[in-house]
Design an enzyme around this catalytic site. Structure first.
Site, PDB file in Angstrom:
ATOM      1  N   ARG A   1      41.878  14.196  29.733  1.00 33.06           N
ATOM      2  CA  ARG A   1      42.200  15.105  30.015  1.00 33.06           C
ATOM      3  C   ARG A   1      43.239  16.419  29.791  1.00 33.06           C
ATOM      4  NH1 ARG A   1      39.014  13.864  33.456  1.00 33.06           N
ATOM      5  NH2 ARG A   1      39.106  13.781  35.783  1.00 33.06           N
TER       6      ARG A   1
ATOM      7  N   HIS B   1      33.395  18.515  28.541  1.00 30.92           N
ATOM      8  CA  HIS B   1      33.628  17.853  29.769  1.00 30.92           C
ATOM      9  C   HIS B   1      31.962  16.965  30.355  1.00 30.92           C
ATOM     10  CE1 HIS B   1      36.682  16.349  33.392  1.00 30.92           C
ATOM     11  NE2 HIS B   1      35.301  15.092  33.512  1.00 30.92           N
TER      12      HIS B   1
END
Ligand code: NDP
Length: 309
Positions: free
Chosen positions: A224, A272
């Site tokens: 993250r 991502h």
């Protein structure tokens, strides 16, 4: 008949509808699965935080929320959610992450960029070291990190992993606690971040952490974005303390067009895409969890709401 609300994007519904129906059939469950149900009838929610559903208080018969994503930071602290929350552990998601991490580790280990970008007519016959001479550290050796660790160890890399609880994994040096963090940072030529985002992990890679790493180390972050303090990483790239960062996740996504990461020569941005849930295998996990809920058995992959993952 079990009433299941699918609360995710329209695109996800297109991908998941048929695999879920097949998976519920396979476990012998008679379900009514829809993107719209009267909230008071809903027993399970198959959920992606991006759906925009943030208030669960109208779901008075709710038995569990089954997250479609591995990361739960957007939902775990939700005060209106008072039923078990399961995260996604999906063999397809794991395979994708193993491929991403292995590919990017090998890129840096083999120095592939030098050959792609510096083809200048000069013959430099320097072979890269063997994997056994390259130390890889993985912060977070849960479902994804452990699979990456064992694959990289299988290729011969000298792999260490760090987790909250002390673990034992064959062929991997396992560490925990603050001392363990300092030790793994100091021994990581290549550091992979596969921690969840929690209050305890936010900013774990700050300037002090980067200073503990071997000069010229590489960071790969498919965990993250806020695990890293961006300004500290940019400073470490400027001094050469960090040679390269391959980043898949960011504090703000999509990464803003004017963010310095886009143009920094020491940064590779991937959008991502390190991995994602694969509907056929993920649907099987969801169906098994609903079956368990109906049979009064413990759910798989329950989130510890206090720990935040
Ligand atoms: P898991 O919950 O299985 O593993 C998390 C690991 O992190 C565990 O080893 C855990 O320790 C460790 N950990 C958690 N908190 C701490 C802490 N404070 N100190 C030290 N170690 C800690 O998660 P997954 O492996 O399934 O997923 C990891 C993350 O990967 C997700 O949360 C998500 O953010 C990210 N992800 C990114 C994707 C992408 O495409 N970029 C796709 C999917 C996931 P312990 O074992 O002791 O519990």
């Amino acid at each position: 008949m079990v009433t299941i609300l699918f609360s995710a994007s329209d695109e996800s519904w297109e991908k998941y509808r048929a695999p879920l129906e097949t998976a519920f059939d396979a476990v012998g469950l008679d379900v009514t699965l829809s993107t719209r149900h009267d909230p008071e009838t809903v027993e399970y929610i198959v959920y992606a935080p991006s759906s925009g559903l943030v208030d669960f208080s109208a779901f008075t018969r709710l038995k569990a929320v089954l997250n479609l994503w591995a990361g739960v930071e957007a939902v775990t602290g939700n005060p209106t959610l008072n039923v078990p929350l399961a995260r996604m552990v999906d063999p397809g998601l794991t395979s994708g992450m193993v491929e991403y991490v292995t590919g990017h580790v090998l890129r840096h280990h083999l120095g592939i960029d030098d050959h792609i970008h510096n083809q200048d007519g000069v013959w430099r016959p320097e072979a890269p070291p063997l994997a056994q001479d390259r130390r890889v550290g993985i912060l977070g050796i849960g479902a994804l990190g452990a699979a990456c660790a064992t694959t990289l160890a299988g290729l011969g890399f000298d792999v260490a992993g760090w987790s909250r609880s002390q673990k034992t994994i064959d062929g991997i040096t396992t560490l925990s606690g603050t001392e363990g963090l300092h030790a793994i940072l100091a021994r990581s030529d290549i550091l992979v971040l596969l921690l969840p985002l929690t209050e305890a992990t936010r900013g774990v890679i700050d300037g002090h952490a980067l200073d503990r790493m071997p000069p010229g180390a590489v960071i790969i972050n498919p965990g993250r974005g806020p695990l890293i303090v961006d300004s500290a990483l940019i400073s470490a790239l400027e001094t050469g303390q960090i040679a390269h960062a391959t980043l898949d996740v960011f504090a703000t996504e999509p990464l803003p067009r004017d963010h310095p990461f886009w143009s920094h020569p020491g940064v590779t941005v991937t959008p991502h895409i390190a991995s994602s849930t694969r509907p056929p295998t993920a649907a099987t996990v969801i169906a098994e969890n609903v079956r368990r809920g109906e049979a009064g058995e413990p759910f798989l992959h329950l989130v510890d709401r206090d720990a935040g993952y």
